[in-house]
Design a protein around this motif. Structure first.
Motif, PDB file in Angstrom:
ATOM      1  N   GLN A  46       0.833  -1.062  -0.123  1.00 34.91           N
ATOM      2  CA  GLN A  46       0.033   0.063  -0.032  1.00 34.91           C
ATOM      3  C   GLN A  46       1.055   1.204   0.134  1.00 34.91           C
ATOM      4  O   GLN A  46       2.169   1.101   0.563  1.00 34.91           O
ATOM      5  CB  GLN A  46      -1.104  -0.097   1.285  1.00 34.91           C
ATOM      6  CG  GLN A  46      -1.309  -1.435   1.744  1.00 34.91           C
ATOM      7  CD  GLN A  46      -2.072  -2.111   0.903  1.00 34.91           C
ATOM      8  OE1 GLN A  46      -1.829  -2.104  -0.520  1.00 34.91           O
ATOM      9  NE2 GLN A  46      -3.144  -2.957   1.360  1.00 34.91           N
ATOM     10  N   ASP A  69      -7.724  -4.386   1.576  1.00 33.64           N
ATOM     11  CA  ASP A  69      -7.135  -4.117   2.774  1.00 33.64           C
ATOM     12  C   ASP A  69      -8.477  -2.846   3.118  1.00 33.64           C
ATOM     13  O   ASP A  69      -9.361  -2.579   2.420  1.00 33.64           O
ATOM     14  CB  ASP A  69      -5.955  -3.381   2.927  1.00 33.64           C
ATOM     15  CG  ASP A  69      -5.351  -3.502   4.383  1.00 33.64           C
ATOM     16  OD1 ASP A  69      -6.229  -3.626   5.350  1.00 33.64           O
ATOM     17  OD2 ASP A  69      -4.245  -3.346   4.415  1.00 33.64           O
ATOM     18  N   LEU A  91      -8.891   0.639   4.824  1.00 35.38           N
ATOM     19  CA  LEU A  91      -8.262   1.884   5.185  1.00 35.38           C
ATOM     20  C   LEU A  91      -8.942   2.357   6.524  1.00 35.38           C
ATOM     21  O   LEU A  91      -9.962   2.591   6.713  1.00 35.38           O
ATOM     22  CB  LEU A  91      -8.621   3.118   4.106  1.00 35.38           C
ATOM     23  CG  LEU A  91      -7.684   4.456   4.273  1.00 35.38           C
ATOM     24  CD1 LEU A  91      -6.297   4.336   4.663  1.00 35.38           C
ATOM     25  CD2 LEU A  91      -8.108   5.528   3.325  1.00 35.38           C
ATOM     26  N   TRP A  97      -3.690   0.995   7.956  1.00 34.33           N
ATOM     27  CA  TRP A  97      -4.552  -0.021   7.396  1.00 34.33           C
ATOM     28  C   TRP A  97      -5.236  -1.057   8.722  1.00 34.33           C
ATOM     29  O   TRP A  97      -4.325  -1.269   9.730  1.00 34.33           O
ATOM     30  CB  TRP A  97      -3.885  -0.839   6.521  1.00 34.33           C
ATOM     31  CG  TRP A  97      -3.352   0.213   5.450  1.00 34.33           C
ATOM     32  CD1 TRP A  97      -2.264   1.000   5.286  1.00 34.33           C
ATOM     33  CD2 TRP A  97      -4.132   0.627   4.016  1.00 34.33           C
ATOM     34  NE1 TRP A  97      -2.057   1.786   4.275  1.00 34.33           N
ATOM     35  CE2 TRP A  97      -3.299   1.655   3.566  1.00 34.33           C
ATOM     36  CE3 TRP A  97      -5.286   0.259   3.384  1.00 34.33           C
ATOM     37  CZ2 TRP A  97      -3.796   1.980   2.161  1.00 34.33           C
ATOM     38  CZ3 TRP A  97      -5.725   0.777   2.336  1.00 34.33           C
ATOM     39  CH2 TRP A  97      -4.883   1.686   1.615  1.00 34.33           C
TER      40      TRP A  97
END
Length: 217
Positions: A23, A53, A55, A163
């Motif tokens: 990321q 994922d 955030l 994350w």
């Protein structure tokens, strides 16, 4: 509750960096840009998920060259709000950059989609985090660095994009020694390069020859 614990750790600077992840944070526009004095320039900042994922939140510092740009406004993307309840608020600091002496900083630009929520992102997704508008004040002033960048200014708070998955924290810098987080990925504004007079004369001469050739036919 889990989010509140993460944020609390963030404030006290006790959270260790997670393992490297795919990321990352990026901005648009990047690279060399032509501009004129008085132009308003909008820079958009995004989180990118190479793998699926969620955030959780972000806290970054944006540095800029105040010899060439004036900070005009900051707008968070829809769904994000500042974590003022945890003492975080975006603050313009003149001459506050750790990356470049004399440059200014918009410190602790931060956002949270809610204390109990995250933003689910699929692999390859980009999520707009915030936008900053600058006004060009002196386009003739130029230096070897970029005009806008992301850095960690060392103010006692961990910076990064957070994350929920195994990626944990994607740091954008951890000290003044690592202050320029996006390398040469920022924006650099300059005046358009004028066409030399000799080139204009050459161009007009060529056009004249073309005209003569058509008449001769």
């Amino acid at each position: 509750m889990k989010k509140a614990i993460v944020i609390s750790i963030l404030i006290f600077g006790l959270l260790a960096s997670g393992p490297a992840s795919a990321q990352y944070l990026w901005m648009d526009v990047i690279g060399e840009q032509t501009a004129a004095t008085g132009d308003e320039i909008t820079i958009n900042f995004y989180a990118h998920a190479e793998t699926a994922d969620e955030l959780s939140l972000f806290n970054v510092d944006v540095g800029f060259d105040d010899n060439e740009l004036d900070y005009t406004s900051l707008t968070y993307a829809s769904g994000f709000s500042e974590m003022t309840g945890f003492g975080l608020s975006a603050t313009y600091t003149y001459d506050g950059s750790d990356a470049f002496t004399g440059a200014s900083l918009i410190a602790t630009v931060n956002g949270d989609p809610g204390t109990s929520s995250t933003i689910a992102m699929s692999a390859g997704d980009d999520q707009l985090l915030f936008s900053i508008v600058f006004t060009v004040t002196d386009v003739e002033y130029d230096w070897t660095g970029e005009d806008v960048w992301v850095e960690w200014y060392g103010g006692g708070v961990i910076a990064g994009v957070f994350w929920s998955g195994a990626s944990a924290v994607e740091d954008v810098g951890t000290s003044s020694a690592d202050a320029t987080a996006l390398g040469d990925g920022g924006a650099d504004f300059a005046a358009p390069v004028p066409v030399p007079a000799a080139a204009w004369l050459l161009g007009s001469g060529l056009l004249g020859l073309v005209g003569l050739r058509r008449r001769s036919r």
